[in-house]
Write a protein that holds these residues in place. Sequence first.
Motif, PDB file in Angstrom:
ATOM      1  N   UNK A  68       0.845  -1.189   0.000  1.00 13.29           N
ATOM      2  CA  UNK A  68       0.000   0.000   0.000  1.00 13.29           C
ATOM      3  C   UNK A  68       0.883   1.242   0.000  1.00 13.29           C
ATOM      4  N   UNK A  69       0.705   2.100  -1.001  1.00  9.77           N
ATOM      5  CA  UNK A  69       1.522   3.304  -1.111  1.00  9.77           C
ATOM      6  C   UNK A  69       0.641   4.542  -1.081  1.00  9.77           C
TER       7      UNK A  69
ATOM      8  N   UNK B 286       6.320   2.047   6.291  1.00 15.42           N
ATOM      9  CA  UNK B 286       6.586   0.888   7.128  1.00 15.42           C
ATOM     10  C   UNK B 286       6.965  -0.276   6.215  1.00 15.42           C
ATOM     11  N   UNK B 287       8.174  -0.776   6.383  1.00 16.91           N
ATOM     12  CA  UNK B 287       8.667  -1.866   5.535  1.00 16.91           C
ATOM     13  C   UNK B 287       8.894  -3.117   6.379  1.00 16.91           C
ATOM     14  N   UNK B 288       8.472  -4.244   5.860  1.00 16.04           N
ATOM     15  CA  UNK B 288       8.647  -5.530   6.543  1.00 16.04           C
ATOM     16  C   UNK B 288       9.402  -6.482   5.626  1.00 16.04           C
ATOM     17  N   UNK B 289       9.944  -7.547   6.193  1.00 12.90           N
ATOM     18  CA  UNK B 289      10.688  -8.498   5.372  1.00 12.90           C
ATOM     19  C   UNK B 289       9.787  -9.162   4.346  1.00 12.90           C
TER      20      UNK B 289
ATOM     21  N   UNK C  63      -1.676   8.561   5.958  1.00 17.50           N
ATOM     22  CA  UNK C  63      -0.405   9.097   6.447  1.00 17.50           C
ATOM     23  C   UNK C  63       0.743   8.097   6.410  1.00 17.50           C
ATOM     24  N   UNK C  64       0.494   6.883   5.960  1.00 18.63           N
ATOM     25  CA  UNK C  64       1.563   5.886   5.948  1.00 18.63           C
ATOM     26  C   UNK C  64       1.414   4.940   4.763  1.00 18.63           C
ATOM     27  N   UNK C  65       2.540   4.370   4.379  1.00 21.58           N
ATOM     28  CA  UNK C  65       2.582   3.310   3.368  1.00 21.58           C
ATOM     29  C   UNK C  65       3.083   2.030   4.027  1.00 21.58           C
TER      30      UNK C  65
ATOM     31  N   UNK D 237       6.530   7.612  -3.504  1.00 23.43           N
ATOM     32  CA  UNK D 237       6.137   8.438  -2.367  1.00 23.43           C
ATOM     33  C   UNK D 237       7.001   9.694  -2.355  1.00 23.43           C
ATOM     34  N   UNK D 238       6.378  10.854  -2.314  1.00 22.95           N
ATOM     35  CA  UNK D 238       7.101  12.115  -2.428  1.00 22.95           C
ATOM     36  C   UNK D 238       8.032  12.355  -1.236  1.00 22.95           C
ATOM     37  N   UNK D 239       7.645  11.844  -0.095  1.00 28.73           N
ATOM     38  CA  UNK D 239       8.448  12.059   1.095  1.00 28.73           C
ATOM     39  C   UNK D 239       8.288  10.821   1.980  1.00 28.73           C
ATOM     40  N   UNK D 240       8.603  10.948   3.232  1.00 22.59           N
ATOM     41  CA  UNK D 240       8.408   9.832   4.145  1.00 22.59           C
ATOM     42  C   UNK D 240       9.699   9.122   4.500  1.00 22.59           C
ATOM     43  N   UNK D 241       9.904   8.942   5.797  1.00 22.56           N
ATOM     44  CA  UNK D 241      11.040   8.164   6.260  1.00 22.56           C
ATOM     45  C   UNK D 241      10.665   6.689   6.217  1.00 22.56           C
TER      46      UNK D 241
END
Length: 207
Positions: free
Chosen positions: A64-65, A73-76, A109-111, A142-146
Amino acid sequence: MANRLATLQKLKELYTLKGLGECYVEHQVLQSKISCSNDIDIKNKILHCKLCARSKMGEAVFGNIQQNAKVIFATLLPVMNSKGQFLPIRSVKILQDIIKNVFCFAPSQYSVLSLLKCADTPIKSEEFDCCKPYFFEQINLSMQGVILCFGGNEALEFFELNKNCFGKIINFRGRRLLVTYSLGELLKNPSLKKEAMRHFVLLKEVL
């Protein structure tokens, strides 16, 4: 003179971020095996990928982007199904609780992305090379986001970082990245949640 003042201001900003725990690694250039112009293009390539044997073990998941996400949020492994719904398993419930209770994010607010796109099976290092181009194309949407990656040592291997980078904010490929424990590690060893929470607080301070 103006250029010197701008340089000094930038240095001041970098030292401030360093004081918050951010560190820097050499910029890495990864050769991409794909070239995509939009989300539909990259999604089709992921869903029809046959680059490794993992693709035969389960359906590929895009994730989901959100274009204006504050955090990716990235997972394995995939934590969503093909419809973009969270999987009903305990480890994924941990992620949902973190999003809701720690970050207090609305869905826009999140991917949510995964480093590997298929199958909940043991990970082989060579599979990372197949999925890296897809993941980096996705975050470019995604334009931004840590990036907050739940992946432990395997995530460090994916990003080609040393162990000293674990739990720290890294300036990586033009984005801020923090690698923390995998969801599986947090599920099996709840005592790790205290340290993981420190990682989350550190990340929240730079949002």
